[in-house]
Design a protein around this motif. Structure first.
Motif, PDB file in Angstrom:
ATOM      1  N   GLU A  17       0.818  -1.214   0.000  1.00  0.00           N
ATOM      2  CA  GLU A  17       0.000   0.000   0.000  1.00  0.00           C
ATOM      3  C   GLU A  17       0.854   1.266   0.000  1.00  0.00           C
ATOM      4  O   GLU A  17       0.590   2.198  -0.774  1.00  0.00           O
TER       5      GLU A  17
ATOM      6  N   ASN B 150     -17.302  -1.941   9.371  1.00  0.00           N
ATOM      7  CA  ASN B 150     -17.075  -0.709   8.620  1.00  0.00           C
ATOM      8  C   ASN B 150     -15.609  -0.488   8.266  1.00  0.00           C
ATOM      9  O   ASN B 150     -15.274   0.442   7.533  1.00  0.00           O
ATOM     10  N   SER B 151     -14.729  -1.330   8.779  1.00  0.00           N
ATOM     11  CA  SER B 151     -13.303  -1.185   8.487  1.00  0.00           C
ATOM     12  C   SER B 151     -12.999  -1.600   7.048  1.00  0.00           C
ATOM     13  O   SER B 151     -13.546  -2.581   6.534  1.00  0.00           O
ATOM     14  N   SER B 152     -12.119  -0.850   6.398  1.00  0.00           N
ATOM     15  CA  SER B 152     -11.743  -1.180   5.011  1.00  0.00           C
ATOM     16  C   SER B 152     -10.678  -2.259   4.949  1.00  0.00           C
ATOM     17  O   SER B 152     -10.505  -2.911   3.915  1.00  0.00           O
ATOM     18  N   PHE B 153      -9.947  -2.475   6.054  1.00  0.00           N
ATOM     19  CA  PHE B 153      -8.843  -3.428   6.028  1.00  0.00           C
ATOM     20  C   PHE B 153      -9.273  -4.840   5.654  1.00  0.00           C
ATOM     21  O   PHE B 153      -8.628  -5.474   4.805  1.00  0.00           O
TER      22      PHE B 153
ATOM     23  N   GLN C  75     -11.721  -6.020   3.847  1.00  0.00           N
ATOM     24  CA  GLN C  75     -12.066  -6.153   2.433  1.00  0.00           C
ATOM     25  C   GLN C  75     -10.819  -6.090   1.550  1.00  0.00           C
ATOM     26  O   GLN C  75     -10.663  -6.876   0.610  1.00  0.00           O
ATOM     27  N   THR C  76      -9.922  -5.164   1.881  1.00  0.00           N
ATOM     28  CA  THR C  76      -8.680  -5.052   1.109  1.00  0.00           C
ATOM     29  C   THR C  76      -7.838  -6.314   1.246  1.00  0.00           C
ATOM     30  O   THR C  76      -7.283  -6.818   0.262  1.00  0.00           O
TER      31      THR C  76
ATOM     32  N   ARG D  46      -9.341  -9.223  -0.777  1.00  0.00           N
ATOM     33  CA  ARG D  46      -9.071  -9.088  -2.218  1.00  0.00           C
ATOM     34  C   ARG D  46      -7.618  -9.431  -2.534  1.00  0.00           C
ATOM     35  O   ARG D  46      -7.329 -10.063  -3.557  1.00  0.00           O
TER      36      ARG D  46
END
Length: 461
Positions: free
Chosen positions: A142, A368-371, A373-374, A377
């Motif tokens: 990232e 609600n955390s984006s971690f 999902q990232t 993927r």
């Protein structure tokens, strides 16, 4: 059937089941556990065998021919070839963090970079090593994709302490002597972290452990940090659940007297129980050669235990699972994060239903955390708390290096009162002790299909 024969059959069944596990699942390979104490082992490896920026494969299990070819190319400074081979390797095995770190390093080539190391227990705890590396690799990817740390990319050196105390100290000395290394993510177990911390502190090299929870690490040195909450939080959470939620007062504790982690968690839990009017009616050493699960459970019942509390480390996971089986859901069960493993669901199965564990993070706890999902993927599957907190440790190093990219400057940045970094598990801040001030998550075993074993760990709301 005699009690002795019953215990023998249970143990044989346990060993056979364990032997059948090692195959193809990878999702729950990540579902944690804590330290295997191999401090009695000795290491004959040179320090060169213990680390790699990409010129050797350290995790040989299922290594692709492309990854092997890439490391040979990196050793010859042929970065273009290495990039091509690593990209091909990741198409075959997208969940290989070693390959992704080497790919990121190959893309840096000979240009200026800020370098950190990650110390993991390859060979002794390969699954745990990969889980930690996934967090580091994700953070590295990232930041480099975003242009680097003030336009300077992040390079990562992978190293293995094999979860051995002597090896950990040797490795720490090697890392400390390399002036390019500005910080270290690691180590895995509390015992190896404590051993290595002495070297890092003396050398003035920041170490951030994502997995070592022993209270003995608190305040051990001003260069020593961790992103995982200490056992103080986990022990308190378990005690509060027993006393306030289950409304029970008397517990029997199962632990490993040879493990810093296990002793630490036991001491905090028992202190909190006694302080609030409860009682520990029995203590049983899972690491003792004479330990007998059936006898221990029977004795706990005779001593009027109302619950069994399993504070095993990885080395004593098998006898802890045998306790769960022998208990057969007669008494409520609580435990530490070392039981957060696929074996608990697969081997203990229905006997583990309603087991309560204290863990640092759970993927379902913050929708609600984006971690998550990232990460899903990137790796093609869900990750566990070790990956999340290794990601946090790397993010903390990145944020510190943005302030001052030197060893001393990094320590000062992390210690500053206004330091904060964004992590998978929320804001990252450190107490003067180097600890992270963050609560743990309680999870419960229920019937379910997420793990593939018919039972799941789910967070308590």
């Amino acid at each position: 059937m005699s009690q002795k024969n019953e215990t023998g059959i249970l143990l044989l069944s346990l060993l056979i089941t364990i032997g059948l596990i090692g195959g193809g699942w990878w999702w729950f390979q990540q579902q944690e556990n804590l330290p295997f104490n191999s401090s009695n082992n000795t290491s004959t490896s040179s320090s060169d065998d213990l680390l790699s920026p990409g010129n050797r494969v350290l995790i040989t299990q299922n290594a692709t021919p492309e990854k092997q070819a890439a490391t040979a190319a990196i050793a010859n400074n042929n970065y273009a070839e290495a990039i091509s081979q690593l990209e091909a390797s990741l198409k075959k095995q997208r969940n290989d963090p070693e390959a992704l770190i080497y790919l990121n390093n190959a893309r840096i080539g000979t240009q200026k970079a800020y370098t950190i190391a990650v110390a993991v227990p390859i060979d002794a705890e390969t699954n745990a090593a990969q889980e930690i590396l996934r967090g580091v690799a994700q953070a590295q990817t990232e930041i480099n994709n975003a242009g680097g740390i003030k336009s300077v990319p992040l390079k990562v050196i992978i190293s293995s302490d094999r979860n051995n105390l002597d090896t950990a100290q040797l490795l720490a000395q090697t890392l400390a002597q390399n002036p390019e290394i500005l910080g270290v993510v690691g180590h895995f177990s509390s015992d190896t972290t404590l051993a290595a911390s002495q070297v890092y502190q003396k050398a003035g090299l920041v170490m951030i452990s994502p997995t070592s929870t022993s209270v003995d690490l608190s305040g051990v040195g001003n260069y020593i940090f961790r992103t995982v909450p200490s056992d103080r939080f986990a022990g308190n959470a378990l005690a509060q659940y027993l006393l306030q939620q289950l409304k029970l007062q008397q517990a029997a504790v199962f632990y490993n007297s040879a493990s810093s982690y296990s002793n630490s968690l036991k001491n905090i839990f028992t202190t909190d129980i006694f302080a609030q009017g409860g009682d520990i009616v029995g203590e049983f050493d899972l690491g003792s050669n004479s330990f007998n699960a059936a006898d221990a459970v029977r004795q706990a019942q005779q001593q009027k235990a109302q619950a069994l509390v399993l504070l095993a480390n990885s080395a004593t996971l098998d006898p802890a699972l045998l306790v769960i089986q022998v208990n057969n859901r007669q008494l409520p069960l609580l435990g530490g994060d070392s039981l957060y493993k696929p074996q608990t669901l697969q081997i203990a199965g229905s006997n583990a239903v309603d087991l309560i564990l204290a863990v640092p993070w759970h993927i379902l706890a913050d929708p609600n955390s984006s971690f998550p999902q990232t990460a899903t993927r990137l790796w093609g599957g869900e990750v566990n708390w070790r990956t999340a907190l290794a990601y946090d440790a790397t993010q903390a190093l990145i944020a510190g290096l943005e302030r001052n990219p030197t060893r001393q400057g990094l320590q000062q940045a992390l210690s500053a009162k206004d330091f904060v970094a964004n992590g998978a598990s929320g804001k990252i801040r450190f107490l003067p002790s180097g600890d992270r001030n963050q609560a743990v998550q309680l999870v419960k075993v229920v019937k379910g299909n997420r793990s593939g074993f018919g039972y799941d760990f789910v967070p308590l709301r």
